[in-house]
Write an enzyme that holds these catalytic residues in place. Structure first.
Site, PDB file in Angstrom:
ATOM      1  N   LYS A  34       0.842  -1.199   0.000  1.00 30.52           N
ATOM      2  CA  LYS A  34       0.000   0.000   0.000  1.00 30.52           C
ATOM      3  C   LYS A  34       0.886   1.261   0.000  1.00 30.52           C
ATOM      4  CE  LYS A  34      -0.160  -0.160   5.063  1.00 30.52           C
ATOM      5  NZ  LYS A  34      -0.945  -0.595   6.237  1.00 30.52           N
ATOM      6  N   ARG A 132      -9.942  -0.036  15.385  1.00 32.49           N
ATOM      7  CA  ARG A 132      -9.848   0.657  14.091  1.00 32.49           C
ATOM      8  C   ARG A 132     -10.831  -0.051  13.156  1.00 32.49           C
ATOM      9  NH1 ARG A 132      -3.995   1.258  11.139  1.00 32.49           N
ATOM     10  NH2 ARG A 132      -4.670  -0.685  10.181  1.00 32.49           N
ATOM     11  N   HIS A 164      -6.122  -7.333  13.296  1.00 31.29           N
ATOM     12  CA  HIS A 164      -4.860  -6.565  13.278  1.00 31.29           C
ATOM     13  C   HIS A 164      -4.511  -6.189  14.716  1.00 31.29           C
ATOM     14  CE1 HIS A 164      -1.799  -4.313  11.191  1.00 31.29           C
ATOM     15  NE2 HIS A 164      -2.327  -3.118  11.347  1.00 31.29           N
ATOM     16  N   ARG A 220       1.271 -10.711   7.256  1.00 32.29           N
ATOM     17  CA  ARG A 220       1.114  -9.510   6.413  1.00 32.29           C
ATOM     18  C   ARG A 220       2.197  -8.470   6.712  1.00 32.29           C
ATOM     19  NH1 ARG A 220      -3.850  -9.720   9.072  1.00 32.29           N
ATOM     20  NH2 ARG A 220      -3.308  -7.712  10.002  1.00 32.29           N
ATOM     21  N   TYR A 266      14.606  30.562   6.920  1.00 29.54           N
ATOM     22  CA  TYR A 266      13.435  31.278   7.456  1.00 29.54           C
ATOM     23  C   TYR A 266      13.431  31.313   8.986  1.00 29.54           C
ATOM     24  CZ  TYR A 266      11.123  30.924   2.873  1.00 29.54           C
ATOM     25  OH  TYR A 266      10.784  31.014   1.552  1.00 29.54           O
ATOM     26  N   CYS A 313      12.924  24.184   4.326  1.00 27.42           N
ATOM     27  CA  CYS A 313      11.952  24.931   3.518  1.00 27.42           C
ATOM     28  C   CYS A 313      11.229  23.977   2.571  1.00 27.42           C
ATOM     29  CB  CYS A 313      12.661  26.015   2.716  1.00 27.42           C
ATOM     30  SG  CYS A 313      13.762  27.038   3.732  1.00 27.42           S
ATOM     31  N   ASP A 315      11.552  23.603  -0.678  1.00 31.96           N
ATOM     32  CA  ASP A 315      12.382  23.043  -1.748  1.00 31.96           C
ATOM     33  C   ASP A 315      13.829  22.840  -1.366  1.00 31.96           C
ATOM     34  OD1 ASP A 315      10.162  23.594  -3.575  1.00 31.96           O
ATOM     35  OD2 ASP A 315      10.755  25.681  -3.290  1.00 31.96           O
TER      36      ASP A 315
HETATM   37  C1  LIG Z   1      -0.233  -1.558   6.948  1.00 35.07           C
HETATM   38  C2  LIG Z   1      -0.825  -2.841   7.425  1.00 35.07           C
HETATM   39  C3  LIG Z   1      -0.023  -3.993   7.596  1.00 35.07           C
HETATM   40  C4  LIG Z   1       1.495  -3.957   7.528  1.00 35.07           C
HETATM   41  O1  LIG Z   1       1.968  -3.402   8.739  1.00 35.07           O
HETATM   42  P1  LIG Z   1       3.533  -3.287   9.039  1.00 35.07           P
HETATM   43  O2  LIG Z   1       3.609  -2.813  10.439  1.00 35.07           O
HETATM   44  O3  LIG Z   1       4.071  -2.297   8.065  1.00 35.07           O
HETATM   45  O4  LIG Z   1       4.098  -4.640   8.840  1.00 35.07           O
HETATM   46  C5  LIG Z   1      -0.645  -5.177   7.883  1.00 35.07           C
HETATM   47  N1  LIG Z   1      -1.997  -5.245   8.030  1.00 35.07           N
HETATM   48  C6  LIG Z   1      -2.785  -4.151   7.926  1.00 35.07           C
HETATM   49  C7  LIG Z   1      -4.248  -4.268   8.133  1.00 35.07           C
HETATM   50  C8  LIG Z   1      -2.224  -2.917   7.637  1.00 35.07           C
HETATM   51  O5  LIG Z   1      -3.007  -1.824   7.552  1.00 35.07           O
END
Ligand SMILES: *Cc1c(COP(=O)(O)O)cnc(C)c1O
Length: 375
Positions: A34, A132, A164, A220, A266, A313, A315
């Site tokens: 992602k 979440r 998760h 994952r 700045y 800044c 750039d």
């Molecule tokens: C982003 C994400 C992951 C990967 O998490 P990492 O900490 O980068 O390994 C796995 N599962 C879900 C649902 C995520 O949103």
């Protein structure tokens, strides 16, 4: 051609995925690509991860999944963050699995299945405590029953059940075992129906690396496939046998001698102590050099580290390089694997109070990605 670049070491991604695959035992590896592959480039990251032994790809958004398919990448893929107005049918038509958190999402999937004239593959997501995505335990039995009915009607194929973790980067945190037990309870609800999903999955990078009880059938990992440690309590990059895949480079655009007492950038948040050389780096917060690195970050020039002097800044930013013989055109390494004197993305994150994930993911669209180790 820009003098700045994010150089992406595809051999590192292959090696990291292979190392994660070894840690995962019998579980399959879903490489999470992602957010433009955490800034490394969706398609090259996906291809390197598949070469390294990943059998699945994971993305958040519908468009990310469609980008993989449009490029001809047909590995099993899960997309998990579609809202009511996303095009569920387009994603299902592309043969991408969909995550279902709620009854309305199941309705979208069933409508897509009607249009396609075939069942759509789904992974039911339960909230085991992260707070979440995922269905709350009190909504779970109804969601599972509705999915079982949709499967009996030939509308869906429930291939996965997943959740998760909130604290995988703190491997001894009590919520981990509590979430695992909540996941087991959710699986029992599923087992009491006619559903028999082959894929149970719970582990992100940290859990893949150090929490084998969370591996189930599929892991994952995201950040670790790019060679970054998920957190200090999980281990350093070296401890974990990972190789950071991104090196952010540029060249000095201008140098000049200035007297002591000269304000820099700045707001004059930095003032030279004595006569010195200032060196300008042509990258700024538009390119993913966070403004929060003002006066706290460092980068390497010719293999030596120099602190960022004054405000970053949009750039550009400035280095105070003292009397060192640095000239315009000299090579700058903003961050990299840390093997040639340069800071790492984790060093930057630590300096400004964020996580390495954010550092690599925010490298901007103006910075070309250059791929090394392409096959
Ligand atoms: C982003 C994400 C992951 C990967 O998490 P990492 O900490 O980068 O390994 C796995 N599962 C879900 C649902 C995520 O949103």
């Amino acid at each position: 051609m820009s003098v700045s670049a994010a150089r992406i070491n595809l051999d590192a991604i292959r090696a990291n995925v292979s190392a994660l695959d070894s840690r995962a035992g019998t579980a399959q590896v879903m490489a999470v690509v992602k957010a433009d592959g955490y800034g490394h480039g969706t398609l090259p990251a996906a291809r390197a991860a598949l070469d390294g032994g990943a059998t699945w790809l994971g993305v958040a958004m519908a468009d990310e999944a469609l980008e993989l398919r449009a490029a001809g990448i047909d590995a099993p893929t899960l997309a998990w963050l579609l809202g009511p107005n996303d095009d569920w049918a387009a994603v299902a038509r592309a043969d991408v699995d969909l995550s279902v958190n709620a009854g309305w999402a199941l309705d979208r999937v069933v409508a897509a299945a009607r249009g396609l004239g075939r069942p759509v593959r789904i992974h039911l997501k339960v909230d085991t405590g992260l707070g979440r995505a995922g269905a709350q335990p009190h909504d779970w039995p109804a969601l599972v029953d509705a999915a079982a009915k949709a499967q009996a009607d030939g509308m869906v194929d429930v291939v996965g059940v997943w959740s998760h973790l909130a604290y995988a980067d703190s491997p001894s945190h009590p919520t981990i075992e509590a979430q695992r037990l909540a996941f087991e309870a959710a699986l029992e609800v599923v087992a009491a129906t006619d559903l028999d999903p082959p894929l149970r999955h719970l582990a992100n990078s940290a859990a893949t690396l150090v929490l084998p009880a969370t591996h189930y059938d599929l892991v994952r990992p995201g950040v670790a496939i790019y060679g970054l440690s998920p957190g200090p309590d999980v281990g350093t990059t070296a401890d974990l046998g990972l190789i950071p895949a991104m090196t952010f480079t540029s060249q000095i655009a201008l140098t000049k001698r200035v007297p002591g007492g000269h304000g820099v950038s700045y707001g004059h948040r930095y003032t030279t102590e004595e006569e010195t050389t200032l060196a300008l780096v042509p990258l700024g917060y538009a390119d993913g050099v966070p403004r929060h690195l003002t006066n706290v970050g460092a980068v390497a020039v010719n293999g030596r580290r120099y602190p960022i002097a004054g405000s970053v800044c949009m750039d550009q930013f400035v280095l105070d390089v003292g009397d060192d013989p640095i000239t315009a055109g000299d090579d700058v390494v903003l961050f990299g694997p840390g093997t040639s004197g340069e800071p790492t993305a984790t060093d930057w994150a630590d300096a400004m109070g964020t996580i390495n994930y954010e550092i690599v993911t925010r490298v901007g669209a103006r910075v070309p990605r250059i791929y090394e180790g392409e096959r």
